[in-house]
Every structure is written in structure tokens, then in C-alpha cells.
Design an enzyme around this catalytic site. Structure first.
Site, PDB file in Angstrom:
ATOM      1  N   SER A 236       3.262  17.014   7.945  1.00  0.00           N
ATOM      2  CA  SER A 236       1.898  16.586   7.643  1.00  0.00           C
ATOM      3  C   SER A 236       1.319  15.803   8.815  1.00  0.00           C
ATOM      4  O   SER A 236       2.051  15.162   9.564  1.00  0.00           O
ATOM      5  CB  SER A 236       1.892  15.708   6.403  1.00  0.00           C
ATOM      6  OG  SER A 236       2.478  16.385   5.316  1.00  0.00           O
TER       7      SER A 236
HETATM    8  N1  SAH Z   1       7.206  15.358   3.890  1.00  0.00           N
HETATM    9  C1  SAH Z   1       7.049  16.324   4.973  1.00  0.00           C
HETATM   10  C2  SAH Z   1       6.124  17.453   4.583  1.00  0.00           C
HETATM   11  C3  SAH Z   1       6.899  18.683   4.303  1.00  0.00           C
HETATM   12  S1  SAH Z   1       5.946  20.075   3.796  1.00  0.00           S
HETATM   13  C4  SAH Z   1       6.595  15.586   6.222  1.00  0.00           C
HETATM   14  O1  SAH Z   1       6.987  14.471   6.419  1.00  0.00           O
HETATM   15  O2  SAH Z   1       5.904  16.146   7.033  1.00  0.00           O
HETATM   16  C5  SAH Z   1       6.422  20.200   2.100  1.00  0.00           C
HETATM   17  C6  SAH Z   1       7.883  20.441   1.819  1.00  0.00           C
HETATM   18  O3  SAH Z   1       8.019  20.548   0.404  1.00  0.00           O
HETATM   19  C7  SAH Z   1       8.463  21.741   2.383  1.00  0.00           C
HETATM   20  O4  SAH Z   1       9.568  21.452   3.176  1.00  0.00           O
HETATM   21  C8  SAH Z   1       8.867  22.536   1.132  1.00  0.00           C
HETATM   22  O5  SAH Z   1      10.040  23.299   1.305  1.00  0.00           O
HETATM   23  C9  SAH Z   1       9.081  21.416   0.124  1.00  0.00           C
HETATM   24  N2  SAH Z   1       9.019  21.812  -1.283  1.00  0.00           N
HETATM   25  C10 SAH Z   1       8.171  22.697  -1.878  1.00  0.00           C
HETATM   26  N3  SAH Z   1       8.431  22.787  -3.196  1.00  0.00           N
HETATM   27  C11 SAH Z   1       9.473  21.937  -3.453  1.00  0.00           C
HETATM   28  C12 SAH Z   1      10.214  21.583  -4.620  1.00  0.00           C
HETATM   29  N4  SAH Z   1       9.966  22.110  -5.826  1.00  0.00           N
HETATM   30  N5  SAH Z   1      11.206  20.667  -4.498  1.00  0.00           N
HETATM   31  C13 SAH Z   1      11.497  20.102  -3.304  1.00  0.00           C
HETATM   32  N6  SAH Z   1      10.845  20.407  -2.169  1.00  0.00           N
HETATM   33  C14 SAH Z   1       9.838  21.305  -2.231  1.00  0.00           C
END
Ligand code: SAH
Length: 218
Positions: free
Chosen positions: A69
């Protein structure tokens, strides 16, 4: 660490300082959050080829079709989750590369973070060890189920979008706890839910754009 890595390290504190200034101008005012953003080496959470762009105000790919993000949204969600309180336990759903978790770990005593993609979990776990982020517990699992063993949480931050607030997550909030998540599919807004007993106060804030929350693990 390679020389290239070290070189970035030398200039990154200054670059982070500029990022923090920008966040201030964008309206982030929580000094603890700004300090956290100034501390966590964001360039070490992306691929080396993208490290020079790590402090730009943009989301970047982290592989597996996922993104890190942008700095503003990480700061904004952390500020909303904290709301000026000192946090004991925080749950993050959607660890990705672990950047948001690392920022949360600066403002909370303990962070539990869940990621559904096993390969990302492995990669991020290694990175957390290298950076000695010892107050983060990383779990491979479906964040839609939360993590009951660690509940209740003072704050829950969901880093992927969903059409409704999962009931399970609401029930894992502590009294006065706050849940921050992107709500919706194509048109998403940032939602903040505050627990008062079994009542939940809801605030809808700005439009956002997140990858979808998917059920199950992979
Ligand atoms: N927190 C991250 C953003 C990651 S993007 C940062 O610091 O930039 C969102 C993430 O959510 C992805 O890696 C995706 O695989 C994960 N995700 C999506 N659905 C999910 C679920 N049901 N449980 C756990 N993770 C999930």
C-alpha cells in the site's frame, strides 16, 4: 548486506524524512505514527529493483499479484486504528510484504498478522527476522476467520477490500476497539468501526483502492 543495499540505507533516512513531511502535508498528524513512518525502512520491503521508488507516494507490486500500500494509506489506517490510544494487541489481515505490520509494530505492543498466500508468508517471515521485528506474530491462514487465540484486539486493520465487515472480526475486537478496513468491491470507502459493548459505531471516510480479500488459503 551488499554495497548497493548499504548505499540506499545511507540516503534512505533523508528520503524517509521527506516522505514524513509529505504525510504531514497530506493531513497525518499523529506524531507517534509519523515517527513510525520515519523509522521503518520501506525500501527493504520491496524488490531491490524497486527500492529507489519505495518512498514515492505510490503502491508497488510485491509479487503474487499483490501490492504494498502507498505510504499515505498505511499512515492513515494506522492513525485511525490508534486514535490516540496506546495499543496492546493489534490484528492485521493481509500481511503482504509486512510493511504495514512493521509500522503497526512501532505503535503497538504486539501485532498478529495473517496472510493467505504461503509463499508471501515465508518471504515476509525471513524479512521480519532480519529486521528483528520481534513483536510481530505472522500466521498463514484465512484472515476472514480472524485469529481467535490472540483476541481481543485493541485494533484490527484489514489491508484488502471486502463487501461487508466480517462478523467474526467484529467479535474479536476489545471493548472500545477499532476496526479499519476498505469496504466495497469496485467503489471502496475506508470504514472505521468502534466497539461499544455489542454496539458498533460506524464511520465512512474517503474513497480507497485495495486488492480484494479472498477466502481460503493458497
Ligand atoms: N499490508 C500490506 C498490503 C498487502 S496487499 C502492506 O503493508 O503493504 C493485501 C494482502 O492481503 C495480500 O497479500 C493478499 O494476499 C492478502 N489477503 C487477501 N485476502 C486475504 C485473507 N482472506 N486472509 C489473509 N490475507 C489475505
Amino acid at each position: 548486506m551488499s554495497n548497493v543495499r548499504t548505499g540506499i540505507g545511507m540516503t534512505s533516512a533523508r528520503t524517509r524524512g521527506r516522505m514524513v513531511e509529505r504525510l504531514r502535508e497530506q493531513g497525518i498528524s499523529d506524531t507517534l505514527v509519523l515517527a513510525a513512518m520515519g523509522t521503518v525502512p520501506r525500501h527493504l520491503f520491496v524488490d531491490e529493483a524497486l527500492a529507489s521508488r519505495a518512498y514515492e507516494d505510490t503502491a508497488l507490486p510485491i509479487g503474487f499479484g499483490q501490492t504494498i500500500s502507498n505510504p499515505y494509506i498505511v499512515a492513515r489506517m494506522t492513525e485511525l486504528a490508534r486514535n490516540g490510544r496506546s495499543l496492546k494487541r493489534v490484528l492485521e489481515v493481509g500481511t503482504g510484504c509486512g510493511y504495514q505490520a512493521a509500522v503497526l509494530a512501532q505503535v503497538a505492543r504486539e501485532v498478529v498478522s495473517i496472510e493467505r498466500i504461503a509463499s508471501l508468508v515465508g518471504q515476509t517471515r525471513r524479512r521480519q527476522r532480519e529486521l528483528r521485528l520481534n513483536n510481530i506474530r505472522l500466521k498463514h491462514g484465512d484472515g476472514l476467520q480472524g485469529y481467535a487465540e490472540g483476541a481481543p484486539y485493541d485494533a484490527i486493520v484489514v489491508a484488502a477490500a471486502f463487501g461487508a465487515v466480517p462478523e467474526v472480526l467484529k467479535m474479536q475486537l476489545a471493548e472500545g476497539g477499532r476496526l479499519v478496513m476498505p469496504l466495497g468491491d469496485d467503489n471502496q470507502v475506508l470504514l472505521v468501526l468502534t466497539r461499544q459493548g455489542n454496539q458498533f459505531h460506524e464511520e465512512r471516510l474517503e474513497a480507497v483502492k485495495f486488492v480484494p480479500l479472498l477466502p481460503g488459503v493458497s
